[in-house]
Design an enzyme around this catalytic site. Structure first.
Site, PDB file in Angstrom:
ATOM      1  N   ASN A 144       0.868  -1.178   0.000  1.00  0.00           N
ATOM      2  CA  ASN A 144       0.000   0.000   0.000  1.00  0.00           C
ATOM      3  C   ASN A 144       0.904   1.228   0.000  1.00  0.00           C
ATOM      4  OD1 ASN A 144      -1.783   2.062   0.477  1.00  0.00           O
ATOM      5  ND2 ASN A 144      -2.395   1.381   2.527  1.00  0.00           N
ATOM      6  N   TRP A 145       0.990   1.859  -1.156  1.00  0.00           N
ATOM      7  CA  TRP A 145       1.920   2.989  -1.290  1.00  0.00           C
ATOM      8  C   TRP A 145       1.369   4.271  -0.663  1.00  0.00           C
ATOM      9  CZ3 TRP A 145       3.610   2.223  -7.170  1.00  0.00           C
ATOM     10  CH2 TRP A 145       4.300   0.997  -7.265  1.00  0.00           C
ATOM     11  N   LYS A 146       0.121   4.243  -0.248  1.00  0.00           N
ATOM     12  CA  LYS A 146      -0.529   5.420   0.363  1.00  0.00           C
ATOM     13  C   LYS A 146      -0.322   6.646  -0.544  1.00  0.00           C
ATOM     14  CE  LYS A 146      -0.210   3.243   4.846  1.00  0.00           C
ATOM     15  NZ  LYS A 146      -0.111   3.349   6.304  1.00  0.00           N
ATOM     16  N   HIS A 203      -9.606   1.350   4.987  1.00  0.00           N
ATOM     17  CA  HIS A 203      -8.319   1.484   5.683  1.00  0.00           C
ATOM     18  C   HIS A 203      -8.512   2.389   6.909  1.00  0.00           C
ATOM     19  CE1 HIS A 203      -4.173   2.571   6.552  1.00  0.00           C
ATOM     20  NE2 HIS A 203      -3.831   1.488   5.897  1.00  0.00           N
ATOM     21  N   GLU A 207      -6.848   4.733   8.024  1.00  0.00           N
ATOM     22  CA  GLU A 207      -6.627   6.159   7.754  1.00  0.00           C
ATOM     23  C   GLU A 207      -7.874   6.786   7.138  1.00  0.00           C
ATOM     24  OE1 GLU A 207      -2.967   5.565   5.604  1.00  0.00           O
ATOM     25  OE2 GLU A 207      -2.023   4.993   7.496  1.00  0.00           O
ATOM     26  N   GLU A 209      -5.366  -4.731  10.747  1.00  0.00           N
ATOM     27  CA  GLU A 209      -4.323  -3.723  10.957  1.00  0.00           C
ATOM     28  C   GLU A 209      -4.603  -2.976  12.260  1.00  0.00           C
ATOM     29  OE1 GLU A 209      -2.291  -2.502   7.027  1.00  0.00           O
ATOM     30  OE2 GLU A 209      -4.052  -1.249   7.261  1.00  0.00           O
ATOM     31  N   GLY A 227       2.608   2.409  10.879  1.00  0.00           N
ATOM     32  CA  GLY A 227       3.558   3.510  10.720  1.00  0.00           C
ATOM     33  C   GLY A 227       4.303   3.871  11.997  1.00  0.00           C
ATOM     34  N   SER A 254       3.504  -2.060  10.382  1.00  0.00           N
ATOM     35  CA  SER A 254       4.961  -2.154  10.555  1.00  0.00           C
ATOM     36  C   SER A 254       5.531  -3.517  10.173  1.00  0.00           C
ATOM     37  CB  SER A 254       5.366  -1.766  11.988  1.00  0.00           C
ATOM     38  OG  SER A 254       4.973  -0.438  12.261  1.00  0.00           O
ATOM     39  N   GLY A 271       2.873  -1.016   4.360  1.00  0.00           N
ATOM     40  CA  GLY A 271       2.937   0.403   4.012  1.00  0.00           C
ATOM     41  C   GLY A 271       4.369   0.816   3.739  1.00  0.00           C
ATOM     42  N   GLY A 272       5.004   1.415   4.729  1.00  0.00           N
ATOM     43  CA  GLY A 272       6.345   1.989   4.579  1.00  0.00           C
ATOM     44  C   GLY A 272       7.354   1.098   3.866  1.00  0.00           C
TER      45      GLY A 272
HETATM   46  P1  13P Z   1       3.085   0.491   7.764  1.00  0.00           P
HETATM   47  O1  13P Z   1       3.570  -0.810   7.156  1.00  0.00           O
HETATM   48  O2  13P Z   1       3.826   1.685   7.268  1.00  0.00           O
HETATM   49  O3  13P Z   1       2.980   0.405   9.251  1.00  0.00           O
HETATM   50  O4  13P Z   1       1.579   0.693   7.219  1.00  0.00           O
HETATM   51  C1  13P Z   1       0.662  -0.319   7.366  1.00  0.00           C
HETATM   52  C2  13P Z   1      -0.542   0.005   6.577  1.00  0.00           C
HETATM   53  O5  13P Z   1      -1.316   0.877   6.938  1.00  0.00           O
HETATM   54  C3  13P Z   1      -0.769  -0.720   5.317  1.00  0.00           C
HETATM   55  O6  13P Z   1      -2.051  -0.480   4.829  1.00  0.00           O
END
Ligand code: 13P
Length: 256
Positions: A10-12, A100, A102, A172, A178, A217, A238-239
């Site tokens: 997930n590149w956000k 998600h 967020e 999640e 994050g 994470s 994510g990251g």
């Molecule tokens: P991180 O891997 O950066 O913690 O993000 C997780 C996430 O929200 C994937 O959708």
């Protein structure tokens, strides 16, 4: 039943379409054909990159599944700024993340909206990745299981029962996203097993094929342990998905 693990990046809100293509090419270079034998890999770029990423995947016959990070529940209409599931399907998108944390926390999405989106994604022959997860406060007050159950039941409420078998759910925990803090593999297992039981109670047998990812994470250093858990069928990253080498090491965790 053997469930094919799904590792999703997930590149956000990161990477313009040039940067997206660079990452895609580096990632493809890092991976070998056999890396895709045992796992499915989906990439979820921002909307403005989807067409470019699709074109490169097609042209170079890459083995990535194309994903999106969100969509609207309606097919078309006066919804300024929104993207319809029909538009994504036309771009060969296979997986769409919905709900998600967020989007729930920052853009006011509730279970009802997530349920409508998940049903719309299925309605266009794509698969939703429905996200659920508790906050730190909820976990610390012992409500994590109840909160996640409410989210699962509410977010799947509009999906036809037989579709539950094809569904992907991402667990999640909000406090792990994050932050660098990962849920212990035991905590991840416990909640993924809980989610599987809930899906089974909604459709007999669906618990065997529904895939449940862990997200929060995920890194090359913890993916092996997480993926060893019986009810963890993949990772939503994510990251660590923004860097080709680290995402490739997560994808081929079996080689570690
Ligand atoms: P991180 O891997 O950066 O913690 O993000 C997780 C996430 O929200 C994937 O959708």
């Amino acid at each position: 039943m053997a469930r094919t693990p799904l590792i999703s990046g997930n590149w956000k809100m990161n990477l313009n379409h040039f940067e997206a293509i660079q990452l895609l090419q580096k990632l493809s270079y890092e991976l070998r054909d056999h890396d895709y034998d045992a796992v499915e890999v989906s990439l979820h770029p921002p909307y403005t990159d989807v067409r470019s990423v699709q074109t490169v995947i097609d042209a170079d016959r890459m083995q990535f599944q194309l994903g999106a990070q969100n969509c609207h529940a309606e097919v078309s209409g006066a919804f300024t700024g929104e993207i319809s599931p029909a538009m994504l399907a036309k771009l060969d998108v296979n997986y769409v993340i919905v709900g998600h944390s967020e989007r729930r926390a920052l853009f006011g999405e509730n279970n009802e909206m997530v349920a409508a989106k998940a049903a719309a994604v299925f309605g266009h022959e794509m698969t939703p990745i429905v996200c659920v997860g508790e906050s730190l406060e909820e976990r610390e007050s012992g409500q994590a299981e109840a909160i996640v159950e409410t989210q699962v039941r509410g977010s799947l409420a509009s999906i036809a029962a037989e579709k539950l078998e094809e569904l992907v759910i991402a667990y999640e925990p909000v406090w792990a996203i994050g932050t660098g803090v990962t849920a212990s593999s035991e905590d991840a297992q416990e909640m993924c097993s809980h989610i599987r039981n809930i899906v089974g109670s909604m459709r007999k047998g669906a618990q065997q094929s529904v895939r449940i990812q862990y997200g929060g994470s995920v890194k090359p250093s913890n993916v092996v342990e997480l993926m060893a858990m019986a009810d963890v069928d993949g990772a939503l990253v994510g990251g660590a998905s923004l860097e080709a080498e680290s995402f490739a090491r997560i994808v081929n965790y079996k080689a570690a």
